[in-house]
Enzyme design. Structure first.
Site, PDB file in Angstrom:
ATOM      1  N   VAL A   1      -4.553 -51.970 -14.290  1.00  0.00           N
ATOM      2  CA  VAL A   1      -4.495 -53.006 -15.320  1.00  0.00           C
ATOM      3  C   VAL A   1      -4.577 -52.415 -16.726  1.00  0.00           C
ATOM      4  O   VAL A   1      -4.979 -51.271 -16.919  1.00  0.00           O
ATOM      5  CB  VAL A   1      -5.608 -54.055 -15.113  1.00  0.00           C
ATOM      6  CG1 VAL A   1      -5.454 -54.721 -13.754  1.00  0.00           C
ATOM      7  CG2 VAL A   1      -6.990 -53.411 -15.214  1.00  0.00           C
ATOM      8  N   GLU A   2      -4.221 -53.238 -17.729  1.00  0.00           N
ATOM      9  CA  GLU A   2      -4.221 -52.870 -19.150  1.00  0.00           C
ATOM     10  C   GLU A   2      -3.440 -51.591 -19.412  1.00  0.00           C
ATOM     11  O   GLU A   2      -3.865 -50.707 -20.142  1.00  0.00           O
ATOM     12  CB  GLU A   2      -5.666 -52.756 -19.678  1.00  0.00           C
ATOM     13  CG  GLU A   2      -6.352 -54.106 -19.784  1.00  0.00           C
ATOM     14  CD  GLU A   2      -7.664 -54.051 -20.564  1.00  0.00           C
ATOM     15  OE1 GLU A   2      -7.938 -53.020 -21.189  1.00  0.00           O
ATOM     16  OE2 GLU A   2      -8.394 -55.055 -20.538  1.00  0.00           O
ATOM     17  N   GLY A   3      -2.276 -51.489 -18.797  1.00  0.00           N
ATOM     18  CA  GLY A   3      -1.432 -50.301 -18.952  1.00  0.00           C
ATOM     19  C   GLY A   3      -1.659 -49.375 -17.781  1.00  0.00           C
ATOM     20  O   GLY A   3      -2.670 -48.670 -17.724  1.00  0.00           O
TER      21      GLY A   3
END
Length: 834
Positions: A503-505
């Protein structure tokens, strides 16, 4: 022969002057005077051939010309500027907004090759306020006690009383100011809360993290109108509203800028009246808290085909707040992320019509959604996931070191085996690196920085180190760690690790595209400014700016070449450390690798140009070097912030040695794979003139580290400070610490028993048999024997794993009953034959 030696000495003395002025980064005018004086002396006393002198003087006169700025611009820079303007890559709006997001601080210093350490060391150490510490010691401690992580995994959710407590104590409002009913906590407190919760329950930590990270609350605080803040923030603070933020969709994951979700400005009916509003359609997935959210933050592309609010057709990515009870909104279905059942799921919207003032910030913020997201992600990515990785790592090493000491095989604690010792040392140092990175980065955020590139470094490396620590913990604890049940305190953390990686990149993208791809432009002292000069519509002003930047850039590159070579030859012994003492050599080594990194970066950008973005493996290696020297500097800063305790120097040394060794190896990998072999050979001569001389930590150092962690020491407590370690039967971390302390207290008595067994005074197959035998033989008195029996019972309770009746595991009771019937028939049939 004598004449030759004298000539060689004079040549070396002359060359030392330009090398020194380059190493010290002397300004051009002073450097020209110094080199001219040296050349004059060399010409008189050097006894060299006139052609060599002529060449040197011609070079000197060329250098002199560079001091006349107008002449330099006219004869040299103008043509270079025109050429450069044609070469500057075009940036999409999303790329430009990502580059402009955040601030540059210590990361920029590392890109110079000559870092100003005071800029880092002068930052205040992280410190909690009295209210923040009270919250950690009170509500956070109680929430940890309330959560039964095994039961949560079985039930698929936190229990209702936990949800109610989270809302009541305003866990969702840590970032919301007190004026709106929130707690108004700092990034330091936010990280500390999440780390402590993660040490108990990833589900609880994730549930709390999302409203305090990138989402409606954060966006409203920074971009919302006063009316929106008054409407939403108090309700979010008290838990009446539960937020989520929907960005990712089936066709737009890491490439979130390509979202297909749309909002079209049109006329429609809202609460019985015809208004100009938004007609939204979206399909999102992986949205945390979406199944239970009451307000949905939504990212979409905004269009105005009828020009109802302006002359534009396409405004770009925009963010809005949508109440989930709005007709057309679909929520409720859930994803199950690897048996870690925090609330996460898809959401769709079909022809959802809302007023324009649902746009966060109002119509004035139309099309600014991506910038808003990037600016907040620049800070948020450095808090939530790194601090959760920290809590997981601290819990893993705290448990594993204790387990390694109390668990015996071959009548010896398993931590004494060198194979296990190596793993525990690695876990401890990796945890120290995470602690250092989180502590210093959140302190910078609390101090007003928005560290875009360091946040990417923290997200990638903390979660990757967390993954390694979790795997190591599983390896050491073996069967204890792989059997699911209430007694397993590692398995559910292990299950959750790939989620944080994704997640988040996604980590692969973060490493290969973001850290260096963004850092090379954003943190570089000249590149972004040179690009801005090239895009300046005022040609003359752009030329003047470009001229100054270009020759400063050339000077810095020459300086970094000199610094790389000199520090490699001298092993950085003569560079000035900001602190004298046992850590001074690591400051010097970081100086060396900062110069080498800056030189390699500039050379790669010059030789490979825009293709470097597509050479992802080379870009990733440069990003690794940058990350490792950044994290090594965080280790030194963290050590200073804690008062530079001498007892943790083995951890500091292991961490720095590992990081700097990895920086060396990634530079080596870069040069091995550099496409231009001549340039690669020249760089290798400058960066590694003596070869690769840096070594990983020694086995002896690892033994020192483990000795600090497998006993009840202050270092052990500092390394895992802040986790949930209250001693209570339902908390394995607390019980492991209690068992470790008991083992330490009883060591002398245990030694008496070992001596008796070794002398064959006492025999037996189990620990209780040996203890009772020692009592009967008079080796132990009653009090000593009872203490060891209690210790054994305490340890066995921790070593035991869970087992279940078949119907408690199967989700198909009928199948279980059928198997039992078949089994019973087989037994009866076998008995009748006998």
């Amino acid at each position: 022969m004598l004449s030759f030696l004298l000539g060689l000495i004079w040549l070396l003395m002359f060359l030392a002057v330009p090398l020194t002025v380059a190493y010290r980064r002397t300004n051009l005018a002073t450097a020209t005077l110094a080199i001219g004086a040296a050349l004059f002396i060399y010409s008189i006393f050097g006894s060299v051939h006139w052609l060599w002198l002529l060449f040197l003087w011609l070079c000197f006169f060329a250098l002199t010309i560079f001091n006349f700025h107008n002449l330099r611009r006219e004869r040299i820079t103008t043509q270079l500027f025109k050429t450069y303007k044609t070469m500057v890559p075009s940036l999409s709006d999303t790329e430009r907004e990502a580059l402009e997001a955040g601030s540059v601080s210590w990361d920029g210093e590392l890109f110079t090759g000559l870092p100003d350490w005071q800029r880092l060391l002068s930052l205040p150490a992280p410190e909690l306020t009295e209210a923040e510490q009270t919250f950690l010691d009170g509500p956070v401690e109680k929430l940890c006690a309330m959560v039964d992580d095994w039961q949560v995994s079985r039930d698929g959710d936190l229990p209702p009383e936990v949800w109610a407590y989270i809302k009541k104590e305003r866990f969702f409002a840590m970032i919301i100011p007190e004026e709106y009913g929130g707690l108004g906590f700092s990034a330091i407190a936010n990280a500390a809360v999440l780390a402590k919760l993660t040490s108990r329950s990833v589900v609880a930590a994730t549930t709390v993290a999302v409203p305090n990270s990138l989402g409606p609350g954060e966006l409203l605080l920074h971009y919302g109108t006063d009316e929106q803040k008054q409407q939403w923030l108090p309700a979010l603070a008290c838990g009446d509203e539960i937020p989520c933020f929907a960005l990712t969709g089936p066709t737009a994951g890491s490439d979130a800028g390509s979202i297909p979700d749309t909002g079209v400005i049109c006329k429609g009916i809202w609460e019985g009246e015809s208004i100009v509003g938004l007609r939204l359609n979206w399909d999102k997935r992986y949205i945390t808290l979406a199944p239970v959210a009451t307000v949905l933050g939504l990212a979409f592309k905004l269009y105005d085909p009828d020009h109802l609010i302006g002359d534009q057709d396409d405004y770009g990515i925009t963010a809005a707040l949508i109440p989930t009870d709005t007709p057309g909104v679909d929520i409720g279905r859930r994803h199950l992320p690897l048996n870690t059942p925090f609330q996460n799921g898809p959401t769709q919207g079909e022809d959802v019509f809302v007023p324009l003032d649902f746009i966060i910030g109002g119509i004035e913020r139309a099309g600014q959604g991506w910038r808003m997201l990037m600016e907040q992600l620049a800070a948020g990515r450095g808090i939530s996931l790194p601090s959760e990785a920290q809590g997981g790592a601290q819990a893993a090493i705290y448990a594993t070191a204790a387990y390694g000491q109390i668990r015996k095989q071959f009548n010896m604690p398993i931590a004494k085996f060198e194979g296990v010792e190596e793993v525990i040392a690695r876990m401890a140092a990796h945890t120290y690196i995470i602690n250092a990175g989180v502590s210093c980065t959140v302190a910078a955020i609390a101090n007003g920085e928005i560290p875009a590139v360091p946040s990417a470094i923290m997200k990638y490396h903390c979660t990757e180190l967390g993954r390694n620590i979790s795997s190591d913990a599983m390896d050491v604890q073996g069967g204890k760690a792989i059997i699911s049940g209430p007694k397993n305190y590692l398995g559910r953390l292990y299950d959750s690790i790939p989620i944080s990686i994704t997640v988040e990149g996604a980590n692969i993208l973060t490493r290969s595209l973001i850290i260096f791809g963004q850092g090379a432009i954003r943190c570089h002292p000249f590149v972004l400014k040179e690009m801005e000069a090239a895009r300046n519509p005022d040609f003359e002003q752009g030329l003047r700016d470009f001229d100054t930047l270009l020759f400063s850039h050339i000077g810095a590159t020459i300086s970094n070449a000199a610094r790389s070579f000199v520090m490699a030859m001298t092993h950085a012994r003569f560079t000035d450390p900001p602190i004298n003492g046992p850590t001074s050599r690591y400051f010097q080594h970081i100086n060396r690798y900062s110069a080498a990194f800056a030189l390699a970066s500039d050379t790669a950008m010059l030789v490979i140009g825009g293709d470097l973005k597509r050479k992802e493996k080379l870009s990733a290696r440069l990003g690794d070097v940058f990350s490792y020297i950044y994290l090594a500097s965080m280790v030194l800063k963290h050590h200073q912030d804690q008062g530079s305790p001498t007892d943790e120097l083995p951890l500091v040394e292991w961490s720095c040695r590992t990081l700097l060794y990895q920086a060396q190896e990634q530079l080596h990998g870069l040069l091995r794979n550099f496409p231009n072999r001549l340039v690669a050979g020249t760089l290798r001569l400058l960066i590694f003139p003596r070869g690769r001389t840096y070594f990983a930590p020694s086995d002896a150092l690892g033994k020192q580290v483990v000795a600090l962690l497998t006993r009840p020491t202050e270092v052990r407590e500092r390394l895992s400070a802040g986790i949930y370690k209250t001693v209570e039967p339902s908390n394995p971390l607390g019980m492991l610490q209690a068992a470790l302390e008991t083992t330490e207290t009883n060591e002398a008595v245990q030694q008496k028993l070992r001596n008796a067994v070794r002398s064959k005074i006492v025999t037996g197959n189990t620990e209780p048999e040996l203890i009772e035998g020692a009592r009967k033989a008079g080796v132990l008195n009653d009090e000593e024997a009872n203490r060891l029996l209690e210790q054994d019972a305490e340890i066995m309770a921790l070593i035991h794993v869970d087992s279940f009746a078949p119907e408690k595991i199967s989700h198909n009771p009928a199948a279980i009953q059928a198997k039992r019937t078949i089994h019973k028939k087989a037994i009866r049939k076998k008995a009748s034959k006998k």
